[in-house]
Design a protein around this motif. Structure first.
Motif, PDB file in Angstrom:
ATOM      1  N   ILE A 194       0.853  -1.191   0.000  1.00 15.39           N
ATOM      2  CA  ILE A 194       0.000   0.000   0.000  1.00 15.39           C
ATOM      3  C   ILE A 194       0.889   1.241   0.000  1.00 15.39           C
ATOM      4  O   ILE A 194       1.767   1.384   0.858  1.00 15.39           O
ATOM      5  CB  ILE A 194      -0.928   0.024   1.228  1.00 15.39           C
ATOM      6  N   THR A 195       0.665   2.121  -0.953  1.00 17.89           N
ATOM      7  CA  THR A 195       1.425   3.362  -1.050  1.00 17.89           C
ATOM      8  C   THR A 195       0.619   4.498  -0.436  1.00 17.89           C
ATOM      9  O   THR A 195      -0.532   4.726  -0.821  1.00 17.89           O
ATOM     10  CB  THR A 195       1.748   3.691  -2.523  1.00 17.89           C
ATOM     11  N   VAL A 196       1.218   5.223   0.502  1.00 18.58           N
ATOM     12  CA  VAL A 196       0.489   6.262   1.234  1.00 18.58           C
ATOM     13  C   VAL A 196       0.957   7.666   0.870  1.00 18.58           C
ATOM     14  O   VAL A 196       0.485   8.651   1.430  1.00 18.58           O
ATOM     15  CB  VAL A 196       0.625   6.039   2.764  1.00 18.58           C
ATOM     16  N   THR A 197       1.876   7.768  -0.073  1.00 16.87           N
ATOM     17  CA  THR A 197       2.513   9.053  -0.386  1.00 16.87           C
ATOM     18  C   THR A 197       1.506  10.131  -0.754  1.00 16.87           C
ATOM     19  O   THR A 197       1.613  11.275  -0.289  1.00 16.87           O
ATOM     20  CB  THR A 197       3.511   8.868  -1.543  1.00 16.87           C
ATOM     21  N   ALA A 198       0.532   9.802  -1.593  1.00 13.81           N
ATOM     22  CA  ALA A 198      -0.392  10.832  -2.078  1.00 13.81           C
ATOM     23  C   ALA A 198      -1.183  11.449  -0.929  1.00 13.81           C
ATOM     24  O   ALA A 198      -1.361  12.669  -0.857  1.00 13.81           O
ATOM     25  CB  ALA A 198      -1.346  10.224  -3.110  1.00 13.81           C
ATOM     26  N   ALA A 199      -1.666  10.617  -0.008  1.00 11.69           N
ATOM     27  CA  ALA A 199      -2.443  11.142   1.116  1.00 11.69           C
ATOM     28  C   ALA A 199      -1.567  11.961   2.057  1.00 11.69           C
ATOM     29  O   ALA A 199      -1.988  12.997   2.577  1.00 11.69           O
ATOM     30  CB  ALA A 199      -3.099   9.986   1.876  1.00 11.69           C
ATOM     31  N   VAL A 200      -0.332  11.507   2.276  1.00 11.48           N
ATOM     32  CA  VAL A 200       0.589  12.249   3.139  1.00 11.48           C
ATOM     33  C   VAL A 200       0.906  13.615   2.530  1.00 11.48           C
ATOM     34  O   VAL A 200       0.889  14.645   3.217  1.00 11.48           O
ATOM     35  CB  VAL A 200       1.883  11.446   3.369  1.00 11.48           C
ATOM     36  N   GLN A 201       1.178  13.644   1.234  1.00 12.42           N
ATOM     37  CA  GLN A 201       1.492  14.916   0.571  1.00 12.42           C
ATOM     38  C   GLN A 201       0.300  15.862   0.584  1.00 12.42           C
ATOM     39  O   GLN A 201       0.465  17.076   0.738  1.00 12.42           O
ATOM     40  CB  GLN A 201       1.962  14.654  -0.862  1.00 12.42           C
ATOM     41  N   ALA A 202      -0.897  15.309   0.433  1.00 12.52           N
ATOM     42  CA  ALA A 202      -2.096  16.159   0.457  1.00 12.52           C
ATOM     43  C   ALA A 202      -2.261  16.818   1.822  1.00 12.52           C
ATOM     44  O   ALA A 202      -2.636  17.990   1.926  1.00 12.52           O
ATOM     45  CB  ALA A 202      -3.330  15.329   0.108  1.00 12.52           C
ATOM     46  N   LEU A 203      -1.975  16.074   2.894  1.00 14.66           N
ATOM     47  CA  LEU A 203      -2.119  16.640   4.233  1.00 14.66           C
ATOM     48  C   LEU A 203      -1.033  17.662   4.522  1.00 14.66           C
ATOM     49  O   LEU A 203      -1.316  18.738   5.067  1.00 14.66           O
ATOM     50  CB  LEU A 203      -2.078  15.521   5.285  1.00 14.66           C
ATOM     51  N   THR A 204       0.216  17.381   4.162  1.00 15.79           N
ATOM     52  CA  THR A 204       1.304  18.331   4.446  1.00 15.79           C
ATOM     53  C   THR A 204       1.179  19.587   3.590  1.00 15.79           C
ATOM     54  O   THR A 204       1.663  20.649   3.983  1.00 15.79           O
ATOM     55  CB  THR A 204       2.676  17.671   4.225  1.00 15.79           C
ATOM     56  N   ALA A 205       0.518  19.477   2.434  1.00 19.07           N
ATOM     57  CA  ALA A 205       0.274  20.674   1.629  1.00 19.07           C
ATOM     58  C   ALA A 205      -0.658  21.628   2.357  1.00 19.07           C
ATOM     59  O   ALA A 205      -0.548  22.851   2.232  1.00 19.07           O
ATOM     60  CB  ALA A 205      -0.301  20.292   0.271  1.00 19.07           C
TER      61      ALA A 205
END
Length: 299
Positions: free
Chosen positions: A111-122
């Protein structure tokens, strides 16, 4: 030892509970004492003291074996949750005391979580987001004990003390050695694996338990004690058995000596977000909403 008289308040010592859980899991006082790095007589005294505190017998013990009583099994289940909650309390308190905006996200293999993490840190430029890889054994335990604020989990998962939000589902595949009799097929049914040895917890493949006409094995070999995907695949490559994995996991761990065949007649694998049912916090809930939007169409 049970006392059914007037109930009384009991202050349960978490250290005694931790000692008891070790004995309950090992079912051997010597091994439990080694695991806890204490002397066996000390451990025995602590267990007796816990039984006196609770006024129930937790264990039966003779020269050859140690076993849980029904009350002991119940205390074991409750103690695991209680110890996890206590650990989570401490970790969350330390995190708040540190004064730093921080979120820790767990995830299962594939499972890749990068997109959700980047959306939150943005949205929160000063936020620190850490990630932690979990396993089948601890994917929701990490939430309960505070190691992660929320986690991407694969079902079925332990639902105790957590909230679950479905994200997406995906097909499951059988991972086989290249020379296997089923290698090269476009798709198979779960019954085609009836004569194979499953190298994973059958709870991960519930359909396995209901296979029709599964031939009995007169000399069954013990299933190796495996925890990680990498270990499972090593055993598959070594002709020790097969595994059934979510497609994303199998693709992530592609190897030239293994192949993947779709299993078409079993339920797809379900991925959910899990977080503590105890005051999750606004960042956790915001992340859950973002992840639900991002994964609406699948991984």
């Amino acid at each position: 030892m049970s006392d059914l008289g007037e109930p009384r308040a009991v202050d349960v010592d978490l250290r005694k509970l931790r000692y008891f859980v070790a004995v309950a899991e090992e079912l051997h006082f010597g091994r439990a004492a080694e695991r806890l790095h204490i002397a066996q007589p000390v451990l025995s005294r602590q267990i007796r003291a816990l039984e006196q505190d609770l006024r129930v017998q937790l264990l039966t013990r003779d020269r050859r074996s140690t076993a849980l009583t029904p009350a002991g099994e119940q205390v074991r289940k409750d103690a695991v949750s209680l110890l996890a909650a206590a650990g989570g309390l401490r970790r969350r308190a330390l995190r708040v005391a540190g004064g730093t905006d921080r979120l820790t996200v767990g995830f299962m293999p594939g499972i890749t979580v990068t997109a959700a993490v980047q959306a939150l840190t943005a949205r929160h430029p000063g936020l620190r987001v850490d990630v932690l890889r979990t396993s089948w054994d601890d994917q929701t335990r990490a939430v309960r004990d505070g190691r992660v604020d929320l986690s991407f989990v694969r079902m079925p998962a332990d639902r105790a003390d957590v909230c679950l939000r479905p994200l997406f589902s995906e097909p499951r595949v059988a991972v086989l050695p290249r020379g296997h009799r089923l290698a090269g097929k476009q798709a198979i049914g779960i019954a085609d694996l009836a004569g194979e040895r499953l190298l994973q917890d059958p709870d991960a493949v519930p359909e396995w338990r209901d296979l029709p006409h599964r031939p009995p094995d007169e000399n069954p070999r013990p299933v190796p004690a495996v925890r990680t995907v990498e270990e499972k695949l090593e055993y598959v490559a070594g002709l020790q058995g097969v595994v059934v994995l979510p497609r994303s996991t199998a693709l992530f761990y592609t190897r030239p000596d293994l192949c993947q065949v779709a299993v078409t007649d079993i339920e797809p694998g379900q991925v959910c977000l899990a977080w503590s049912a105890r005051d999750p916090g606004p960042l956790t809930l915001e992340f859950a909403d973002l992840a639900a939007e991002i994964y609406a169409d699948g991984p």
